[in-house]
Design a protein around this motif. Sequence first.
Motif, PDB file in Angstrom:
ATOM      1  N   GLN A 155       0.834  -1.213   0.054  1.00  0.00           N
ATOM      2  CA  GLN A 155       0.016  -0.212   0.032  1.00  0.00           C
ATOM      3  C   GLN A 155       0.966   1.336  -0.010  1.00  0.00           C
ATOM      4  N   THR A 156       2.066   1.218   0.537  1.00  0.00           N
ATOM      5  CA  THR A 156       2.755   2.261   0.589  1.00  0.00           C
ATOM      6  C   THR A 156       3.439   2.446  -0.851  1.00  0.00           C
ATOM      7  N   ILE A 157       3.754   1.561  -1.496  1.00  0.00           N
ATOM      8  CA  ILE A 157       4.183   1.849  -2.949  1.00  0.00           C
ATOM      9  C   ILE A 157       2.919   2.301  -3.627  1.00  0.00           C
ATOM     10  N   GLU A 158       1.706   1.892  -3.654  1.00  0.00           N
ATOM     11  CA  GLU A 158       0.696   2.592  -4.451  1.00  0.00           C
ATOM     12  C   GLU A 158       0.564   3.902  -3.999  1.00  0.00           C
ATOM     13  N   LYS A 159       0.553   3.968  -2.934  1.00  0.00           N
ATOM     14  CA  LYS A 159       0.453   5.486  -2.259  1.00  0.00           C
ATOM     15  C   LYS A 159       1.512   6.381  -2.874  1.00  0.00           C
ATOM     16  N   GLU A 160       2.614   5.897  -2.874  1.00  0.00           N
ATOM     17  CA  GLU A 160       4.003   6.843  -3.504  1.00  0.00           C
ATOM     18  C   GLU A 160       3.567   7.026  -5.027  1.00  0.00           C
ATOM     19  N   ARG A 161       2.900   6.035  -5.736  1.00  0.00           N
ATOM     20  CA  ARG A 161       2.648   6.151  -6.994  1.00  0.00           C
ATOM     21  C   ARG A 161       1.662   7.433  -7.372  1.00  0.00           C
ATOM     22  N   GLN A 162       0.523   7.424  -6.435  1.00  0.00           N
ATOM     23  CA  GLN A 162      -0.459   8.096  -6.461  1.00  0.00           C
ATOM     24  C   GLN A 162       0.043   9.635  -6.092  1.00  0.00           C
ATOM     25  N   LEU A 163       0.608   9.808  -5.068  1.00  0.00           N
ATOM     26  CA  LEU A 163       1.447  10.841  -4.811  1.00  0.00           C
ATOM     27  C   LEU A 163       2.294  11.601  -6.021  1.00  0.00           C
ATOM     28  N   GLY A 164       3.019  10.704  -6.514  1.00  0.00           N
ATOM     29  CA  GLY A 164       3.831  11.254  -7.465  1.00  0.00           C
ATOM     30  C   GLY A 164       3.120  11.842  -8.759  1.00  0.00           C
ATOM     31  N   ILE A 165       1.838  11.213  -9.126  1.00  0.00           N
ATOM     32  CA  ILE A 165       0.963  11.675 -10.030  1.00  0.00           C
ATOM     33  C   ILE A 165       0.613  13.268  -9.726  1.00  0.00           C
ATOM     34  N   LEU A 166      -0.080  13.313  -8.523  1.00  0.00           N
ATOM     35  CA  LEU A 166      -0.335  14.644  -7.791  1.00  0.00           C
ATOM     36  C   LEU A 166       0.900  15.663  -7.909  1.00  0.00           C
ATOM     37  N   ALA A 167       2.099  15.235  -7.382  1.00  0.00           N
ATOM     38  CA  ALA A 167       3.103  16.165  -7.479  1.00  0.00           C
ATOM     39  C   ALA A 167       3.721  16.424  -8.708  1.00  0.00           C
ATOM     40  N   GLY A 168       3.278  15.746  -9.820  1.00  0.00           N
ATOM     41  CA  GLY A 168       3.636  15.962 -11.158  1.00  0.00           C
ATOM     42  C   GLY A 168       5.256  15.312 -11.359  1.00  0.00           C
ATOM     43  N   THR A 169       5.615  14.469 -10.484  1.00  0.00           N
ATOM     44  CA  THR A 169       6.930  13.806 -10.716  1.00  0.00           C
ATOM     45  C   THR A 169       6.864  12.305 -11.325  1.00  0.00           C
ATOM     46  N   THR A 170       5.647  11.881 -11.852  1.00  0.00           N
ATOM     47  CA  THR A 170       5.252  10.904 -12.289  1.00  0.00           C
ATOM     48  C   THR A 170       4.337  11.125 -13.694  1.00  0.00           C
ATOM     49  N   ALA A 171       4.618  10.599 -14.854  1.00  0.00           N
ATOM     50  CA  ALA A 171       3.657  10.658 -15.904  1.00  0.00           C
ATOM     51  C   ALA A 171       2.594  10.037 -15.458  1.00  0.00           C
ATOM     52  N   ALA A 172       1.032  10.327 -16.243  1.00  0.00           N
ATOM     53  CA  ALA A 172       0.299   9.521 -15.992  1.00  0.00           C
ATOM     54  C   ALA A 172      -0.708   9.672 -17.529  1.00  0.00           C
ATOM     55  N   GLN A 173      -1.810   8.803 -17.537  1.00  0.00           N
ATOM     56  CA  GLN A 173      -2.624   8.391 -18.588  1.00  0.00           C
ATOM     57  C   GLN A 173      -3.632   8.054 -18.095  1.00  0.00           C
ATOM     58  N   GLY A 174      -5.102   8.275 -18.999  1.00  0.00           N
ATOM     59  CA  GLY A 174      -6.249   8.085 -18.611  1.00  0.00           C
ATOM     60  C   GLY A 174      -7.269   8.661 -19.423  1.00  0.00           C
ATOM     61  N   PRO A 175      -8.489   8.462 -19.162  1.00  0.00           N
ATOM     62  CA  PRO A 175      -9.583   8.933 -19.974  1.00  0.00           C
ATOM     63  C   PRO A 175      -9.570  10.646 -19.666  1.00  0.00           C
ATOM     64  N   GLY A 176     -10.208  11.461 -20.480  1.00  0.00           N
ATOM     65  CA  GLY A 176     -10.231  12.915 -20.114  1.00  0.00           C
ATOM     66  C   GLY A 176     -10.885  13.826 -21.227  1.00  0.00           C
ATOM     67  N   ILE A 177     -10.517  14.906 -21.200  1.00  0.00           N
ATOM     68  CA  ILE A 177     -10.668  15.901 -22.084  1.00  0.00           C
ATOM     69  C   ILE A 177      -9.555  16.628 -22.484  1.00  0.00           C
ATOM     70  N   THR A 178      -9.623  17.431 -23.827  1.00  0.00           N
ATOM     71  CA  THR A 178      -8.670  18.479 -24.186  1.00  0.00           C
ATOM     72  C   THR A 178      -9.363  19.639 -24.353  1.00  0.00           C
TER      73      THR A 178
END
Length: 298
Positions: A155-178
Amino acid sequence: MSTNDNPPEEPMGSELPPQDEPARPAEPAAPGEGAQPAQPGQPAQPGQAAKPAEPAGPVRSGRQRLAEAVWPPRVSRAQLIVALLLFVLGLGLAIQVRSNSDSSALRGARQEDLVRILDELDGRTKRLEDEKQRLEDQRKELESSSNQAEEARRQTIEKERQLGILAGTTAAQGPGITLKVTDPKGQVQSDQLLDTLQELRAAGAEAIQVNGVRIVASSFFSDEGGGIGIDGKKITQPYEFKVIGKPQDLEPALNIPGGVVQTLEKEQANVAVTRSAKIVVDALRAAKQPDYARSSTS
């Protein structure tokens, strides 16, 4: 002795005592001679001319009598109670009118706009319920896992990945808009783009980048010469927002009456919103080491 028919003369120097004479009735005075006016409330004497009674004081007008009746006020206890009740009733009506005027912005909205707003609120509620359920599931897994240390590490690793997306240090992809904003006359200001960002965050955006700049919690907008700056980096139009989130929530949030799209169009800007099943946010921010903050568990 001779008798004299004349009475004897009284001795000189002596006066007889006055004798009582019968009272004579007063003769009526001639009209206009010595006539006295009759007193009020007494009948006029014979021979006297009747005159109208003079007023006792100055004649008051209706306005003066009304003013004397009203002021000074004579207030009874019952009148005070009634006045207090009327004041409370008026205050309640004023509060009711004010509360009704707060929702006047939605009264002129079309039915489909109200449906979109309601759907957006339902979407936000569902996201909060899902987050609550996810946290409860994590708690149950920690309580029921035979190897709690391994589960905590996962769970710590998963939380780190989520925080990396929020902090902008990790790339992300998914549905959304332009969202693409073209401003041919240069009327769009930085505060309007900031309002756009805030509206997207409120609608559930999880990762955003604008013209190659990753948006994080500390990002700020500023007006630069001939363009707009994000975190001190100048960007030029067209302004392109890549947003990861639920498209069914993001697009209606931008198109609500009086929302982002209408505000930008009033500035004669062209706005285009496109849904996509896959949005890639690959602009990264360098991880910043805090100077003073330290973990309280170390």
